[in-house]
Design a protein around this motif. Structure first.
Motif, mmCIF file in Angstrom:
data_model
loop_
_atom_site.group_PDB
_atom_site.id
_atom_site.type_symbol
_atom_site.label_atom_id
_atom_site.label_comp_id
_atom_site.label_asym_id
_atom_site.label_seq_id
_atom_site.Cartn_x
_atom_site.Cartn_y
_atom_site.Cartn_z
ATOM 1 N N UNK A 1 0.822 -1.210 0.000
ATOM 2 C CA UNK A 1 0.000 0.000 0.000
ATOM 3 C C UNK A 1 0.851 1.252 0.000
ATOM 4 N N UNK A 2 1.905 1.235 0.781
ATOM 5 C CA UNK A 2 2.778 2.402 0.866
ATOM 6 C C UNK A 2 3.482 2.651 -0.476
ATOM 7 N N UNK A 3 4.058 1.599 -1.025
ATOM 8 C CA UNK A 3 4.817 1.796 -2.261
ATOM 9 C C UNK A 3 3.909 2.181 -3.423
ATOM 10 N N UNK B 1 15.159 8.587 10.213
ATOM 11 C CA UNK B 1 14.669 9.899 10.606
ATOM 12 C C UNK B 1 15.560 11.016 10.092
ATOM 13 N N UNK B 2 16.854 10.763 10.050
ATOM 14 C CA UNK B 2 17.788 11.799 9.599
ATOM 15 C C UNK B 2 17.804 11.953 8.092
ATOM 16 N N UNK B 3 17.503 10.894 7.390
ATOM 17 C CA UNK B 3 17.702 10.924 5.942
ATOM 18 C C UNK B 3 16.422 10.909 5.116
ATOM 19 N N UNK B 4 15.302 11.111 5.755
ATOM 20 C CA UNK B 4 14.038 11.122 5.021
ATOM 21 C C UNK B 4 13.165 12.280 5.491
ATOM 22 N N UNK B 5 12.035 12.431 4.821
ATOM 23 C CA UNK B 5 11.076 13.458 5.238
ATOM 24 C C UNK B 5 10.107 12.933 6.291
ATOM 25 N N UNK B 6 10.189 11.640 6.547
ATOM 26 C CA UNK B 6 9.285 11.072 7.537
ATOM 27 C C UNK B 6 9.358 9.566 7.511
ATOM 28 N N UNK B 7 8.920 8.927 8.576
ATOM 29 C CA UNK B 7 8.971 7.472 8.581
ATOM 30 C C UNK B 7 7.687 6.851 9.104
ATOM 31 N N UNK B 8 7.308 5.768 8.432
ATOM 32 C CA UNK B 8 6.129 4.993 8.803
ATOM 33 C C UNK B 8 6.615 3.800 9.606
ATOM 34 N N UNK B 9 6.037 3.612 10.755
ATOM 35 C CA UNK B 9 6.590 2.623 11.664
ATOM 36 C C UNK B 9 5.562 1.577 12.074
ATOM 37 N N UNK C 1 1.391 10.681 19.468
ATOM 38 C CA UNK C 1 2.048 10.396 18.189
ATOM 39 C C UNK C 1 1.021 10.246 17.073
ATOM 40 N N UNK C 2 1.455 10.548 15.854
ATOM 41 C CA UNK C 2 0.604 10.337 14.697
ATOM 42 C C UNK C 2 0.379 8.842 14.511
ATOM 43 N N UNK C 3 -0.818 8.459 14.131
ATOM 44 C CA UNK C 3 -1.055 7.028 13.933
ATOM 45 C C UNK C 3 -2.223 6.747 12.996
ATOM 46 N N UNK D 1 -1.225 6.235 5.786
ATOM 47 C CA UNK D 1 -0.127 6.696 6.639
ATOM 48 C C UNK D 1 0.810 7.605 5.846
ATOM 49 N N UNK D 2 1.114 7.182 4.647
ATOM 50 C CA UNK D 2 1.979 8.014 3.806
ATOM 51 C C UNK D 2 1.284 9.340 3.499
ATOM 52 N N UNK D 3 0.007 9.225 3.243
ATOM 53 C CA UNK D 3 -0.787 10.420 2.923
ATOM 54 C C UNK D 3 -0.707 11.459 4.045
ATOM 55 N N UNK D 4 -0.740 10.955 5.251
ATOM 56 C CA UNK D 4 -0.666 11.836 6.422
ATOM 57 C C UNK D 4 0.611 12.668 6.383
ATOM 58 N N UNK D 5 1.700 12.024 6.055
ATOM 59 C CA UNK D 5 2.988 12.709 5.979
ATOM 60 C C UNK D 5 3.040 13.655 4.787
#
Lengths: 331, 331
Positions: A80-82, A112-120, A149-151, A291-295
């Motif tokens: 779904x994410x990809x 976290x350092x190398x992206x605009x956000x992370x889905x966990x 936290x966002x979820x 989740x990606x949409x949220x970011x």
DNA sequence: CCTACTCTTGGAAACGTATCCACAGAATTT
DNA sequence: AAATTCTGTGGATACGTTTCCAAGAGTAGG
């Protein structure tokens, strides 16, 4: 070798700034935009994300952390994410932590350092660990909730009730529940929902476990269930249910004539089991995309994160899929 | 907000170039290195990988393109890649193309531009398409071979022979083969291996298909096989074999008493089927890890790609896993 | 004592892109 | 007709890092 904006600019007979504007939706005349687009196409130009990231401060990349890609549940989420990422042309790093919480937190720091956000996807880390390791504005939890936290999560309690109500409607009064790992968030949700039935709620819930949330866990539980007075079983998830079906078949217990089985998650294998599995459908690829949409919304919008809790903690509905593994209680 | 080399340089009282050298292992006096390291530590400095990537031309990231993450075969490969990547601390972008060749080539172009190399699982694109779209030095094919391109593949022909020889040893003389998609590279390999048995090789191969390489494809094939004189079946892959088992059970045909079934790939589900599936094990996570390794060696070594064909086209061995779905021929 | 060489360091250029600023010309208003 | 606004464009700059080049300080050899 590789084409840059300069090559496109030369080919189109304009300046690099015009090329950049034409390609990123800036203010350009329709004619020149056309020219630039054509030149870019002809040269096979692809923007260099690294360079773009350097100037904009955004990489256009996101991270996804899952405990086990081999588990169809997480594979679906990843899918779904990809899929969503492909539609909006951003990249997604995927890290498989092999069920290791330490590796999970490590990946969280690196990504976290190398992206605009992370889905966990972290069923097992503690709330405190997550709150400490994650940036609350650029991390979104998938199928888990932690205050602050966002979820994105499914309404697991509702799904559990749907399953139990289904079995009760079929006449079952003694229902076994195969509990999963104690430290799992989703597991705690299920137990909370079952508590409603504990005191004369119309069905007796017999708890077994914790069992390993795997096929093997289900195999192991099969004998326990058969030795009990239960006429129906709600398994922790579909894998457990399939292991259970396997063991029940080996013991000669007919499903659903002797005993009914209900799974949880509706992974694709659930329709392929023998018999096909009645199960609680939880949105997986949809949750990943959401989740990606949220970011993305956060990045696209004025950069101000959602403040209302209902915007920060999204709950998706579950639904029961009735197949052949559940039937009326034996006489 | 975030600290840069300039901040470190100011704090340490040296120039940015010295800071860079001290941190990346350049030629610096022990004393200044010490000073710089201390300053960097104190300020909590983290190098910006984006900026570094821009100048060095290497991002430290790799891409993986798969047709479908939901397919356990590709999930296993992805797992192997990410596990290796985590060990060497590099990132891996994963793109799921949803079985769409056009999306595959598109992803290849995008990832090729933004990574140090890409691992490609492409069973269906043509050789010509791949040769045109991929950089031959930074792209490695996984489970496919194309002359001139880097690849990691299993010895599919050998695996096919192992399966047939197993069935022959059990007394079977008429063996059905459920062929997969015509345009699949792996499918052509299987057929080539079977050709050896065509002319009096000791077994008659009855070809069915092409069937869809899915559970549904196997269900469909079940009736065809039962209507034929075959006493054993080699399925295109495990998913097909599982669909086949499902249909055979529904039709009341006992496995392996009435008919033997052998799958291909040894996905994790194969052990969970009913009965557990005899199948050809092909290395999946190992192939993924090896593919990444190929790229890493190239990047680490003097940058000159391997020239010998045996270094560019790696073949991994297969092996037969005998479980309960194959047995002696009925009398 | 001077040359040649090594070692260390700082300045500057470069990577590919986006964006600020200035400017020209057209379009519009006064 | 003059003044003003608007539109489209090019030039320059910046992002944070690495690396090339030159220069200075020592050091050893002749």
């Amino acid at each position: 070798m590789r084409k840059t904006v300069h090559d496109v600019a030369d080919a189109a007979g304009v300046s690099v700034s015009t090329v950049s504007r034409a390609l990123t939706g800036g203010s350009v005349s329709p004619a020149t935009r056309e020219t630039v687009m054509a030149a870019a196409e002809r040269l096979g130009y692809r923007p260099n994300r690294t360079a773009r990231g350097l100037i904009t401060g955004r990489t256009g990349n996101y991270g996804l952390i899952v405990p086990d890609l081999r588990n169809p549940f997480f594979a679906d989420i990843a899918k779904g994410v990809t899929a969503r990422a492909r539609a909006v042309d951003c990249g997604v790093f995927i890290t498989d932590t092999d069920e290791d919480v330490a590796a999970e937190l490590e990946a969280l720091a690196t990504l976290g350092r190398n992206t605009d956000g992370v889905l966990l996807c972290s069923p097992r880390a503690t709330d405190a660990e997550l709150l400490e390791a994650a940036d609350p504005d650029t991390t979104v939890l998938v199928h888990r909730q932690v205050p602050g936290m966002l979820s994105i999560a499914a309404d697991i309690a509702a799904g559990t009730r749907q399953a139990i109500d289904h079995l009760r409607a079929l006449g079952h009064r003694r229902i076994a529940f195969l509990a999963g790992p104690d430290d799992s968030w989703a597991g705690r949700q299920r137990l909370a929902a079952l508590a409603e039935y504990a005191d004369g709620g119309g069905a007796e819930i017999l708890r077994f476990g914790s069992v390993s949330p795997t096929f093997e866990g289900g195999v192991l539980a099969g004998d326990l269930v058969l030795a009990s007075p239960a006429t129906a079983v709600l398994a922790y998830n579909d894998l457990v249910a399939m292991g259970l079906l396997h063991r029940l078949a080996a013991r000669g217990a007919a499903v659903p004539e002797r005993i009914s089985v209900v799974g949880y998650d509706d992974i694709s294998l659930a329709a392929m089991s023998h018999p096909p599995l009645t199960t609680v459908a939880v949105p997986k690829d949809k949750a990943g995309a959401a989740a990606l949409e949220l970011l993305l919304r956060r990045a696209g919008g004025a950069g101000k994160p959602a403040t209302a809790v209902r915007d920060r903690e999204v709950t998706l509905p579950t639904g029961l899929v009735v197949r052949a593994s559940s039937g009326v209680v034996p006489a």
